[in-house]
Design an enzyme around this catalytic site. Structure first.
Site, short mmCIF file in Angstrom:
data_model
loop_
_atom_site.label_atom_id
_atom_site.label_comp_id
_atom_site.label_asym_id
_atom_site.label_seq_id
_atom_site.Cartn_x
_atom_site.Cartn_y
_atom_site.Cartn_z
N CYS A 1 0.88 -1.09 0.02
CA CYS A 1 0.17 0.17 -0.02
C CYS A 1 0.89 1.18 -0.05
CB CYS A 1 -1.07 -0.07 1.21
SG CYS A 1 -2.57 0.99 0.85
N HIS B 1 -3.78 -5.40 0.92
CA HIS B 1 -3.10 -5.90 2.04
C HIS B 1 -3.31 -7.51 2.06
CE1 HIS B 1 -2.31 -1.99 4.13
NE2 HIS B 1 -3.48 -1.56 3.35
N GLU C 1 -1.92 -9.28 4.27
CA GLU C 1 -1.93 -9.72 5.65
C GLU C 1 -3.28 -9.76 6.44
OE1 GLU C 1 -1.40 -5.12 5.95
OE2 GLU C 1 -1.00 -6.79 4.48
N GLY D 1 -0.33 -13.82 38.07
CA GLY D 1 -1.20 -14.70 37.72
C GLY D 1 -1.73 -15.00 36.30
N GLY D 2 -1.35 -14.09 35.60
CA GLY D 2 -1.63 -14.09 34.26
C GLY D 2 -0.63 -15.01 33.24
N VAL D 3 -0.91 -14.99 32.12
CA VAL D 3 -0.09 -16.03 31.28
C VAL D 3 1.30 -15.36 30.87
CG1 VAL D 3 -0.96 -14.96 29.02
CG2 VAL D 3 -0.05 -17.41 29.20
N SER E 1 3.77 -15.60 33.99
CA SER E 1 3.79 -17.08 34.25
C SER E 1 4.64 -17.81 33.24
CB SER E 1 2.43 -17.66 34.17
OG SER E 1 1.62 -17.16 35.11
#
Length: 507
Positions: free
Chosen positions: A77, A165, A167, A220-222, A225
């Protein structure tokens, strides 16, 4: 690797995600801050942009170094229009504009960039400027019914431009084109996998950290962790984790998450500090002021606990790639929406070096790496939860009683999603306590109590999101349960806003 130069397109991160799906590593850099060392770069993609190449202050990258190295270049683009204009082509903001779906009516199907694509395939257009004529020796390789130059090549050079685009999901054969460029033209090996990431990252952490002690704030989140598991795999007990109860966590979350971490073999200390946070938040209603108070108090608590560990050299953070991209100041790309990213959040008085083992990964890649590391499902597939926690889901001054009410509402909603098999179909679900009271009737009595809003969205990475179309029967059941069981609530509403224009969180 593939280098992506960002001109501010809303789709730039999507280009990177598509290249990663090919198991090829790539990085996004601002167009005006390209890395000087391009030894490992095999090709360059120029993103789209909200700017016009005709603007006086339009982004104007210096591609001399890439051209001198004969690196393949793909302009998407704006990138395509820039290359054409910079080399003598004619670009105009013309009557012939294309937005949305279009079809390639002409394709050079034997061309190295387009090989395997079908005549008539759908592509996604989003451009006001149009290339009216190409520089000398450039050739058209794709057209639509409205735009002659939908794709081109610069003579015999490996320089290409496309005005659509590839993608985005709506370009049905976009991945064919990207594979042709990344794998066939640039010659990238498709070896960048979760397994290889774990192997190379753990080895790099061992080399970088040696026998140094590292402190990490778990949430406590991914993200935090997975970062903890990578560091644990590299340095074992030299990693010291701190999990702070700020009084703004979900119901029973402190106990449940701490138990899960101990079961993973991590060296974790839990710290209860709710009252310190409540004291810091007293009288505050402005969202940014609340965020800053929560962040400041967390740093104070964390720093105090970290000082109990002798000879700590490093602070580890669960920063992921979108945090890094959004925190870089670029002419054009995404502005900072709210101040809760880890990047740049380290205060001057904490004289620790920073290690961020996930800062090259998108959220879905973090989850795949976590699965490779054997992370438990309850953490791996946990919905995103903001650093300020329930503090930005109470749209007024925060008090322990309001937190208690919202925790009960949130618990009923989240557990209901899980028991109904809907939790894993939703990217993020939350409840918001509104600064609104409404009239209700309970028994024969008139009530004047609080309103709570429920929100559930579907997304891939949180950059865009659509509201989840939860079954009416489910919403009715949850609403009834909340009103009957949570004292102080007499009305439940459901948020049907998408991002953009709304954000996922309310504050």
């Amino acid at each position: 690797m593939i280098l992506i130069l960002d001109f501010g397109s809303q789709y730039t991160q999507l280009i990177a995600r598509r290249v990663r799906e090919l198991n090829v590593y790539c990085e996004i850099h601002p167009f005006n801050k390209a890395p000087s060392n391009i030894e490992n770069v095999k090709g360059v993609i120029l993103s789209g942009s909200p700017h016009s190449v005709l603007d006086a202050n339009a982004p104007n990258p210096d591609l001399t170094g890439f051209n001198a190295s004969d690196l393949p270049i793909l302009g998407v683009c704006y990138g395509a229009q820039f290359i054409a204009k910079a080399n003598g082509g004619k670009v105009e903001s013309s009557e012939t504009r294309e937005y949305g779906r279009a079809n390639l009516t002409k394709i050079e199907t034997a061309h190295e960039l387009l090989k395997g694509m079908s005549v008539g395939c759908q592509v996604w257009m989003s451009h006001g400027d149009t290339i009216l004529s190409l520089p000398e020796n450039y050739s058209v390789i794709a057209s639509t019914s409205d735009v002659e130059v939908a794709g081109y090549q610069a003579g015999t050079q490996k320089i290409y431009g496309i005005q659509f685009h590839p993608e985005v999901y709506h370009s049905t054969e976009g991945m064919v084109l990207l594979r042709n460029f990344v794998v066939n033209i640039c010659g990238c090996h498709q070896e960048w996998t979760p397994d290889s990431f774990v192997e190379t990252t753990v080895e790099a952490l061992k080399q970088k950290l040696g026998n140094d002690k590292v402190v990490l704030g778990l949430s406590g989140g991914v993200d935090s962790s997975v970062a903890a598991m990578l560091l644990h795999k590299a340095i074992g007990k030299q990693l010291h984790c701190i999990f702070v109860d700020n009084g703004l966590l979900r119901k029973n979350e402190f106990e449940n998450v701490l138990e899960a971490y101990l079961g993973m073999g991590l060296n974790v200390k839990g710290v209860r500090a709710a009252q310190k946070f409540y004291d810091a938040l007293e009288g505050l209603t402005n969202p940014e002021e609340k965020r800053k108070a929560i962040g400041r108090t967390f740093i104070e608590v964390f720093d105090e606990e970290a000082h109990h560990i002798t000879d700590v050299k490093w602070l580890a953070q669960g920063t992921i790639y979108p945090d890094v991209i959004e925190s870089v100041s670029v002419k054009g790309p995404s502005a900072t929406i709210k101040s809760h990213h880890n990047v740049g959040g380290l205060p001057d008085f904490m004289k620790l070096k920073v290690v961020e083992p996930l800062n090259s990964l998108f959220k879905d890649e973090v989850r795949r790496v976590g699965a490779t590391l054997g992370l438990k499902n309850e953490i791996l597939h946990r919905h995103p939860f903001p650093g300020p926690g329930l503090g930005i889901r109470i749209l007024s001054e925060i008090t322990p009683e309001k937190v208690r009410i919202l925790q009960e509402v949130d618990y009923i909603f989240i557990e209901g999603l899980k028991s109904s098999g809907l939790y894993d179909k939703v990217w993020q679900a939350l409840a918001v306590l509104l600064p609104v009271q409404s009239v209700g009737v309970m028994g024969d009595e008139r009530t004047y109590e609080n309103v709570v809003a429920l929100r559930a969205v579907g997304s891939t990475d949180g950059m865009t999101a659509d509201w989840s179309h939860l079954p009416y029967e489910f919403l009715a059941k949850i609403s009834n349960e909340i009103i009957n069981k949570v004292k102080g609530i007499n009305r439940v509403v459901y948020d049907i806003s998408s991002k953009p224009p709304a954000t996922i969180e309310w504050e």
